[in-house]
Write a protein that holds these residues in place. Structure first.
Motif, mmCIF file in Angstrom:
data_model
loop_
_atom_site.group_PDB
_atom_site.id
_atom_site.type_symbol
_atom_site.label_atom_id
_atom_site.label_comp_id
_atom_site.label_asym_id
_atom_site.label_seq_id
_atom_site.Cartn_x
_atom_site.Cartn_y
_atom_site.Cartn_z
ATOM 1 N N GLN A 192 51.016 35.691 47.932
ATOM 2 C CA GLN A 192 51.521 34.324 47.983
ATOM 3 C C GLN A 192 50.348 33.356 47.794
ATOM 4 O O GLN A 192 49.182 33.740 48.008
ATOM 5 C CB GLN A 192 52.172 34.056 49.351
ATOM 6 N N PRO A 193 50.622 32.098 47.416
ATOM 7 C CA PRO A 193 49.529 31.128 47.252
ATOM 8 C C PRO A 193 48.705 30.888 48.514
ATOM 9 O O PRO A 193 47.556 30.441 48.421
ATOM 10 C CB PRO A 193 50.266 29.843 46.827
ATOM 11 N N ASP A 194 49.274 31.193 49.705
ATOM 12 C CA ASP A 194 48.521 30.994 50.950
ATOM 13 C C ASP A 194 47.659 32.198 51.319
ATOM 14 O O ASP A 194 47.041 32.222 52.389
ATOM 15 C CB ASP A 194 49.469 30.656 52.108
ATOM 16 N N GLY A 195 47.628 33.227 50.449
ATOM 17 C CA GLY A 195 46.792 34.390 50.697
ATOM 18 C C GLY A 195 47.481 35.513 51.439
ATOM 19 O O GLY A 195 46.881 36.576 51.639
ATOM 20 N N VAL B 211 41.606 44.914 40.485
ATOM 21 C CA VAL B 211 40.516 45.450 41.306
ATOM 22 C C VAL B 211 39.163 45.055 40.724
ATOM 23 O O VAL B 211 38.233 44.705 41.463
ATOM 24 C CB VAL B 211 40.637 46.974 41.447
ATOM 25 N N LEU B 212 39.044 45.094 39.415
ATOM 26 C CA LEU B 212 37.803 44.661 38.786
ATOM 27 C C LEU B 212 37.541 43.185 39.075
ATOM 28 O O LEU B 212 36.391 42.786 39.345
ATOM 29 C CB LEU B 212 37.866 44.901 37.275
ATOM 30 N N GLU C 114 34.345 39.257 40.801
ATOM 31 C CA GLU C 114 34.453 37.806 40.934
ATOM 32 C C GLU C 114 34.814 37.349 42.341
ATOM 33 O O GLU C 114 34.689 36.155 42.654
ATOM 34 C CB GLU C 114 35.487 37.269 39.940
ATOM 35 N N GLY C 115 35.303 38.267 43.180
ATOM 36 C CA GLY C 115 35.716 37.884 44.523
ATOM 37 C C GLY C 115 36.967 37.041 44.547
ATOM 38 O O GLY C 115 37.171 36.247 45.487
ATOM 39 N N THR C 116 37.821 37.194 43.542
ATOM 40 C CA THR C 116 39.053 36.417 43.484
ATOM 41 C C THR C 116 40.235 37.325 43.160
ATOM 42 O O THR C 116 40.071 38.451 42.690
ATOM 43 C CB THR C 116 38.981 35.321 42.394
ATOM 44 N N LEU D 89 42.889 32.779 44.147
ATOM 45 C CA LEU D 89 42.500 32.851 45.543
ATOM 46 C C LEU D 89 41.123 33.474 45.685
ATOM 47 O O LEU D 89 40.808 34.462 45.023
ATOM 48 C CB LEU D 89 43.508 33.703 46.327
ATOM 49 N N ASN D 90 40.307 32.912 46.574
ATOM 50 C CA ASN D 90 39.021 33.528 46.907
ATOM 51 C C ASN D 90 39.254 34.592 47.976
ATOM 52 O O ASN D 90 39.821 34.305 49.031
ATOM 53 C CB ASN D 90 38.045 32.472 47.427
ATOM 54 N N VAL D 91 38.850 35.811 47.685
ATOM 55 C CA VAL D 91 38.988 36.907 48.652
ATOM 56 C C VAL D 91 37.640 37.611 48.774
ATOM 57 O O VAL D 91 37.220 38.340 47.898
ATOM 58 C CB VAL D 91 40.094 37.917 48.244
#
Length: 252
Positions: free
Chosen positions: A172-175, A197-198, A203-205, A214-216
């Protein structure tokens, strides 16, 4: 070199009825979230999964969940916090006993299914889960969804936290994860999953279902062993990461 931990939910065979090809999956991942008997798994088959993990050098984690085998742990359950903490502790202890038999030990805990999703926002259950883990061993790491309230409690308790992303689940847009009650909850295309996964590793997204980026800050990525075509999907991930120079390695 860029590295990422690849984990899978395993050990969920009950009475000889498998929900995943554990033997194939264990050859591809670096960490195994092994069921503890409450949402799935029986002692013998759980022990076999631990034995396979040891043979492959795969890190063992306890996949604790609600006591709900009929619903595979995917239905929210209301608990008194002390009861939930005790059930988390009980499950970790059971898996640790089987792990010691095969010469290893639990390195982390990952809540399963509805419990995992509940402790993103449910403060009482989040604290109970952290309390249960710490009662067993305050040095155990815990694997959680970034932004979860349980992550805040774990940090406050001085625990090591492994931030996790999902290869085959939509966001979801809220993560948070798209509910499994929706048709678009699970991604089944191996190439799409490998691309995700790549993206996480390099990229951490991750891209949400509506296109939001989203930044993850995740160091571990989960692929579900019980998803259709999970072995081919995981193999696609492994091959894509190898081609891009990304190493698969346990966080612990």
């Amino acid at each position: 070199m860029v590295t990422i931990d690849l984990n899978a939910d395993l050990g969920e065979t009950t009475a000889g009825n498998p929900v995943a090809d554990d033997a194939s999956m264990i050859k591809l991942v670096s960490s195994a979230n092994i069921a503890c008997g409450f949402h799935a798994g029986d002692p013998h088959d759980i022990a076999r999964t631990v034995e396979s993990a040891v043979a492959r050098g795969v890190t063992v984690g306890a996949h604790v969940g609600y006591r709900d085998s009929a619903g595979f742990g995917r239905r929210f359950m209301d608990y008194a916090p002390t009861e939930l903490a005790d059930e988390v502790l009980y499950q970790i202890g059971a898996l640790e006993a089987l792990s010691r038999k095969h010469g290893t030990t639990i390195r982390y805990v990952k809540p399963h299914g509805a419990l995992y999703n509940a402790i993103v926002h449910h403060e009482v259950q989040a604290q109970a889960v952290i309390d249960g883990i710490r009662a067993f061993d305050p040095d155990l790491a815990v694997m959680l969804l970034p932004g979860a309230v349980a992550m805040d409690y774990a940090h406050k308790a001085g625990m090591q936290v492994i931030a996790e992303a999902f290869a085959d689940r939509n966001y979801q847009p809220d993560g948070t994860l798209v509910s499994r009650q929706r048709a678009d909850a699970v991604i089944s295309d191996p190439d799409q999953v490998a691309d995700r996964v790549l993206q996480i590793a390099s990229e951490g997204t991750i891209t949400a279902v509506d296109g939001t980026l989203l930044n993850v800050d995740a160091t571990s990525v989960c692929v579900h062993g019980d998803s259709p075509g999970s072995v081919a999907m995981t193999k696609s991930i492994v091959d894509r990461l190898a081609a891009e120079g990304v190493s698969i390695r346990s966080v612990l």
